[in-house]
Motif scaffolding. Structure first.
Motif, PDB file in Angstrom:
ATOM      1  N   HIS A  33     -10.497   4.147  -1.638  1.00  0.00           N
ATOM      2  CA  HIS A  33     -10.205   3.362  -0.435  1.00  0.00           C
ATOM      3  C   HIS A  33     -10.838   3.969   0.818  1.00  0.00           C
ATOM      4  O   HIS A  33     -10.141   4.327   1.774  1.00  0.00           O
ATOM      5  N   THR A  35      -3.014   2.233  -0.767  1.00  0.00           N
ATOM      6  CA  THR A  35      -2.327   2.515  -2.034  1.00  0.00           C
ATOM      7  C   THR A  35      -0.865   2.076  -1.987  1.00  0.00           C
ATOM      8  O   THR A  35      -0.272   1.801  -3.031  1.00  0.00           O
ATOM      9  N   GLU A  36      -0.263   2.017  -0.798  1.00  0.00           N
ATOM     10  CA  GLU A  36       1.089   1.494  -0.681  1.00  0.00           C
ATOM     11  C   GLU A  36       1.101  -0.011  -0.945  1.00  0.00           C
ATOM     12  O   GLU A  36       2.072  -0.553  -1.487  1.00  0.00           O
ATOM     13  N   HIS A  41      -0.920   2.692   3.963  1.00  0.00           N
ATOM     14  CA  HIS A  41      -2.188   2.996   3.303  1.00  0.00           C
ATOM     15  C   HIS A  41      -2.459   1.929   2.253  1.00  0.00           C
ATOM     16  O   HIS A  41      -1.513   1.325   1.704  1.00  0.00           O
ATOM     17  N   LYS A  68       4.064   1.632  -4.067  1.00  0.00           N
ATOM     18  CA  LYS A  68       4.417   3.003  -4.442  1.00  0.00           C
ATOM     19  C   LYS A  68       5.841   3.377  -4.044  1.00  0.00           C
ATOM     20  O   LYS A  68       6.580   3.967  -4.829  1.00  0.00           O
ATOM     21  N   GLY A 125      -1.283  -0.007  -4.797  1.00  0.00           N
ATOM     22  CA  GLY A 125      -0.975   0.968  -5.825  1.00  0.00           C
ATOM     23  C   GLY A 125      -2.126   1.918  -6.095  1.00  0.00           C
ATOM     24  O   GLY A 125      -3.201   1.820  -5.498  1.00  0.00           O
ATOM     25  N   ASP A 126      -1.880   2.862  -6.991  1.00  0.00           N
ATOM     26  CA  ASP A 126      -2.904   3.838  -7.361  1.00  0.00           C
ATOM     27  C   ASP A 126      -2.804   4.097  -8.857  1.00  0.00           C
ATOM     28  O   ASP A 126      -2.245   3.279  -9.600  1.00  0.00           O
ATOM     29  N   GLU A 127      -3.330   5.229  -9.320  1.00  0.00           N
ATOM     30  CA  GLU A 127      -3.346   5.509 -10.755  1.00  0.00           C
ATOM     31  C   GLU A 127      -1.947   5.712 -11.335  1.00  0.00           C
ATOM     32  O   GLU A 127      -1.745   5.595 -12.531  1.00  0.00           O
ATOM     33  N   PRO A 147      -7.139   0.946  -9.523  1.00  0.00           N
ATOM     34  CA  PRO A 147      -6.134   1.991  -9.288  1.00  0.00           C
ATOM     35  C   PRO A 147      -6.731   3.319  -8.856  1.00  0.00           C
ATOM     36  O   PRO A 147      -6.063   4.093  -8.164  1.00  0.00           O
ATOM     37  N   ASP A 148      -7.974   3.595  -9.266  1.00  0.00           N
ATOM     38  CA  ASP A 148      -8.591   4.876  -8.917  1.00  0.00           C
ATOM     39  C   ASP A 148      -9.488   4.774  -7.681  1.00  0.00           C
ATOM     40  O   ASP A 148     -10.257   5.692  -7.398  1.00  0.00           O
ATOM     41  N   THR A 151       0.496   0.585 -10.312  1.00  0.00           N
ATOM     42  CA  THR A 151      -0.385  -0.460  -9.810  1.00  0.00           C
ATOM     43  C   THR A 151       0.128  -1.813 -10.279  1.00  0.00           C
ATOM     44  O   THR A 151       1.020  -1.898 -11.133  1.00  0.00           O
TER      45      THR A 151
END
Length: 379
Positions: free
Chosen positions: A145, A268-269, A266, A251, A272-274, A141-142, A277
């Motif tokens: 990328h 994260t889409e 991206h 997201k 996911g991210d922090e 998640p962190d 996720t």
């Protein structure tokens, strides 16, 4: 040229034509890592610190591993990780408590070198005409990328043993290969599909019988697909024959690519991210062509049960092959080539986890010979 005619909407491909009750008859291999001991890929090279580590024996039920980290305890970096680890890691298991985790390292020199390698390979006792495989993947998640290419999964035929299983190209021991990569570049996250043929000496990039009906041009066996028209127009005929009804942005919560910009998303889409996720379900199906040089082999891919790639015109085994071969191996993980402009002082490392792998010898979702498609020759 050849052109697909879709008799049914592509979303109907997910309607099962065979009862799941029979799926146990097709089960070839499964791994949820719950019965695996704690395991790491490498240990320090006795010839000196900083040299490529020695690989540990493969974990139980697996065949062979490859490890070549940039930063790891075996390389003198106690605060980093080996390229592959199996264990109970908080937040890195989908079911139960355990999973396999692959760590990616970035290093600037040498420019040509992949950093890093971590591959877990399983070779089966016989060859199969069809292979279906599914697993779940979660990204750190962190993760920042950075721009990168990482090989994540392969279904293949190999006649190699030991380290030979990892030697590709025209003088190698592998082919055909159906692969999937994570690629993040200036065009966002790409769904990169790659195909290699047999025999590799004359058909490694499927040059003796080029694949037709693809959603995008193929270059040396690789296709860098977007998450827009390339997953909804499967044969590049400018007709939306495979609408996305299931694949959501992690997201945005919107159907991909609505969470992106001009069709680009991206990482994260997707992962996911922090803040949010989760796990993505990946599934792949391959079927060998019926005879040497005959372009009727299959390759299908799903993400979260959404069909995103399908082609049924592949001559996996070329016309120059002395015999037909079958699928007999899978590989998790692979090579990582991460943005070389990152400073080495950062000792960049991130990870992705895989869990709940299932491999079958038949297609659990759709007919082995899909009658939804007919192929006609166009002038």
């Amino acid at each position: 040229m050849y052109r697909f005619k879709f008799g049914l909407m592509a979303s109907s491909l997910l309607i099962s034509s065979v009862a799941w009750a029979n799926s146990s008859d097709w089960l070839l291999f499964s791994e949820d890592f719950e019965q695996q001991p704690d395991w790491v890929a490498g240990y320090p090279n006795p010839n000196g610190e900083g040299l490529r580590p020695h690989g540990n024996p493969a974990p139980p039920n697996w065949t062979v591993i490859r490890t070549d980290p940039a930063y790891a305890p075996s390389m003198g970096d106690a605060d980093r990780h080996e390229s592959i680890e199996i264990g109970a890691f908080a937040g890195k298991a989908r079911s139960g408590e355990r999973s396999v985790v692959f760590y990616r390292d970035a290093k600037s020199e040498p420019d040509w070198k992949w950093w890093s390698d971590g591959i877990l390979a399983k070779k089966f006792d016989q060859e199969y005409n069809e292979i279906y495989a599914e697993f779940y993947i979660k990204w750190a998640p962190d993760s920042a990328h950075p721009k990168a290419l990482s090989k994540l999964f392969r279904i293949l035929h190999t006649w190699g043993e030991g380290w030979e299983i990892f030697k590709g190209f025209r003088d190698g021991f592998n082919g055909p290969i159906a692969g999937w990569n994570y690629v993040h570049n200036n065009y966002g996250l790409r769904n990169t599909i790659w195909l290699r043929g047999y025999p590799p000496q004359s058909h490694y990039y499927l040059e003796s019988e080029p694949v037709k009906g693809l959603p995008r041009e193929i270059l040396s066996g690789d296709m860098s697909l977007n998450f827009d028209n390339n997953i909804t127009d499967l044969n590049q005929d400018r007709i939306t024959d495979n609408p996305n009804t299931k694949l959501m942005g992690m997201k945005s919560g919107l159907l991909i690519p609505q969470g992106g910009e001009q069709g680009m998303i991206h990482p994260t889409e997707f992962f996911g991210d922090e803040t949010i996720t989760g796990w993505r379900k990946m599934a792949f199906y391959v079927k060998m062509n019926s005879a040497q040089g005959v372009p009727d082999g299959h390759y299908e891919q799903w993400i979260d049960d959404q069909l995103v790639f399908a082609n049924y015109q592949i001559a996996w085994v070329g016309k120059d092959a002395e015999r037909m071969v079958g699928w007999n191996a899978i590989k998790l993980g692979g090579n990582d080539y991460i943005d070389k402009s990152l400073p080495d002082s950062l000792r960049y490392e991130d990870w992705y986890a895989m869990d709940d792998l299932v491999v079958m010898t038949a297609h659990p979702h759709t007919p082995s010979a899909p009658n939804q498609f007919s192929v006609t020759r166009q002038p």
